[in-house]
Design a protein around this motif. Structure first.
Motif, mmCIF file in Angstrom:
data_model
loop_
_atom_site.group_PDB
_atom_site.id
_atom_site.type_symbol
_atom_site.label_atom_id
_atom_site.label_comp_id
_atom_site.label_asym_id
_atom_site.label_seq_id
_atom_site.Cartn_x
_atom_site.Cartn_y
_atom_site.Cartn_z
ATOM 1 N N GLU A 1 -1.205 5.597 -5.061
ATOM 2 C CA GLU A 1 -2.247 5.998 -6.004
ATOM 3 C C GLU A 1 -3.287 4.905 -6.233
ATOM 4 O O GLU A 1 -4.313 5.138 -6.856
ATOM 5 C CB GLU A 1 -1.623 6.418 -7.341
ATOM 6 N N ILE A 2 -3.020 3.711 -5.708
ATOM 7 C CA ILE A 2 -3.940 2.591 -5.875
ATOM 8 C C ILE A 2 -4.588 2.266 -4.531
ATOM 9 O O ILE A 2 -3.921 2.194 -3.515
ATOM 10 C CB ILE A 2 -3.199 1.340 -6.401
ATOM 11 N N LYS A 3 -5.896 2.076 -4.547
ATOM 12 C CA LYS A 3 -6.602 1.730 -3.318
ATOM 13 C C LYS A 3 -6.702 0.213 -3.216
ATOM 14 O O LYS A 3 -7.405 -0.428 -3.995
ATOM 15 C CB LYS A 3 -8.000 2.352 -3.298
ATOM 16 N N PHE A 4 -5.941 -0.342 -2.271
ATOM 17 C CA PHE A 4 -5.943 -1.784 -2.037
ATOM 18 C C PHE A 4 -6.782 -2.109 -0.811
ATOM 19 O O PHE A 4 -6.786 -1.367 0.168
ATOM 20 C CB PHE A 4 -4.525 -2.309 -1.747
ATOM 21 N N GLU A 5 -7.469 -3.231 -0.859
ATOM 22 C CA GLU A 5 -8.111 -3.817 0.300
ATOM 23 C C GLU A 5 -7.751 -5.296 0.275
ATOM 24 O O GLU A 5 -7.131 -5.775 -0.678
ATOM 25 C CB GLU A 5 -9.626 -3.602 0.270
ATOM 26 N N ASN B 1 2.509 1.998 -3.382
ATOM 27 C CA ASN B 1 1.572 2.325 -4.461
ATOM 28 C C ASN B 1 0.439 3.204 -3.938
ATOM 29 O O ASN B 1 -0.728 2.796 -3.965
ATOM 30 C CB ASN B 1 0.994 1.034 -5.058
ATOM 31 N N ILE C 1 -8.210 -4.757 -5.608
ATOM 32 C CA ILE C 1 -7.876 -3.452 -6.168
ATOM 33 C C ILE C 1 -9.185 -2.742 -6.458
ATOM 34 O O ILE C 1 -10.043 -3.270 -7.173
ATOM 35 C CB ILE C 1 -7.034 -3.587 -7.449
ATOM 36 N N MET C 2 -9.339 -1.562 -5.882
ATOM 37 C CA MET C 2 -10.557 -0.787 -6.053
ATOM 38 C C MET C 2 -10.347 0.194 -7.210
ATOM 39 O O MET C 2 -9.509 1.092 -7.126
ATOM 40 C CB MET C 2 -10.892 -0.029 -4.773
ATOM 41 N N ALA C 3 -11.086 -0.011 -8.303
ATOM 42 C CA ALA C 3 -10.968 0.861 -9.474
ATOM 43 C C ALA C 3 -11.634 2.205 -9.200
ATOM 44 O O ALA C 3 -12.619 2.277 -8.459
ATOM 45 C CB ALA C 3 -11.624 0.189 -10.677
ATOM 46 N N PRO C 4 -11.106 3.278 -9.787
ATOM 47 C CA PRO C 4 -11.756 4.580 -9.618
ATOM 48 C C PRO C 4 -13.141 4.579 -10.266
ATOM 49 O O PRO C 4 -13.394 3.818 -11.201
ATOM 50 C CB PRO C 4 -10.839 5.560 -10.342
ATOM 51 N N CYS D 1 0.831 -1.213 0.000
ATOM 52 C CA CYS D 1 0.000 0.000 0.000
ATOM 53 C C CYS D 1 0.861 1.257 0.000
ATOM 54 O O CYS D 1 0.572 2.220 -0.719
ATOM 55 C CB CYS D 1 -0.931 0.003 1.214
ATOM 56 N N SER E 1 -9.747 6.929 3.523
ATOM 57 C CA SER E 1 -8.329 6.593 3.406
ATOM 58 C C SER E 1 -7.849 5.715 4.549
ATOM 59 O O SER E 1 -6.723 5.235 4.522
ATOM 60 C CB SER E 1 -7.489 7.877 3.394
#
Length: 124
Positions: free
Chosen positions: A28-32, A26, A41-44, A23, A80
């Motif tokens: 700029e990438i939203k990981f869960e 990266n 990976i949560m896409a915009p 996390c 966040s």
């Protein structure tokens, strides 16, 4: 928001520190992470969805902020903030609230790591 789960179990069993490092490397990438250890990976969202979401989020978050300021029963967190849920998943709800008595177990602030406690209430 569209979620893309990736099963890494054939290759690696990602431990908490590795997930945190991923996390941080990266931002700029939203990981869960799911309870089964899948990386998510949560896409915009698109423009129309994003506009609708912010209207809803502001309305809900404003109500939470006002209520929490008046009664001071806990702490509020934005999307966040990552939380470890009781089932072992690491998730970032749109709005989260943690009771004051439970917030002492959170690991937030300078470390930025996922909280140990799950939120008392979560939206999204």
């Amino acid at each position: 928001m569209t979620a893309f789960p990736i099963d890494l179990s054939p290759v690696i069993r990602m431990i908490d520190d590795q997930f945190y490092q991923l996390c941080q490397a990266n931002p700029e990438i939203k990981f869960e992470r799911s309870a089964q250890g899948e990386l998510i990976i949560m896409a915009p969202t698109g423009g129309e969805t994003g506009n609708c979401n912010i209207e809803i989020a502001i309305e809900i978050a404003a109500d939470f902020v006002i209520w929490n300021r008046q009664t001071q029963p806990g702490k509020l967190f934005d999307s966040s903030t990552g939380f470890r849920l009781p089932n072992g998943a690491d998730r970032s709800p749109d709005v989260a609230w943690v009771r004051q008595r439970c917030s002492t177990g959170l690991v937030v602030g300078s470390t930025g790591s996922t909280g140990r406690n799950s939120p008392s209430r979560a939206i999204g």
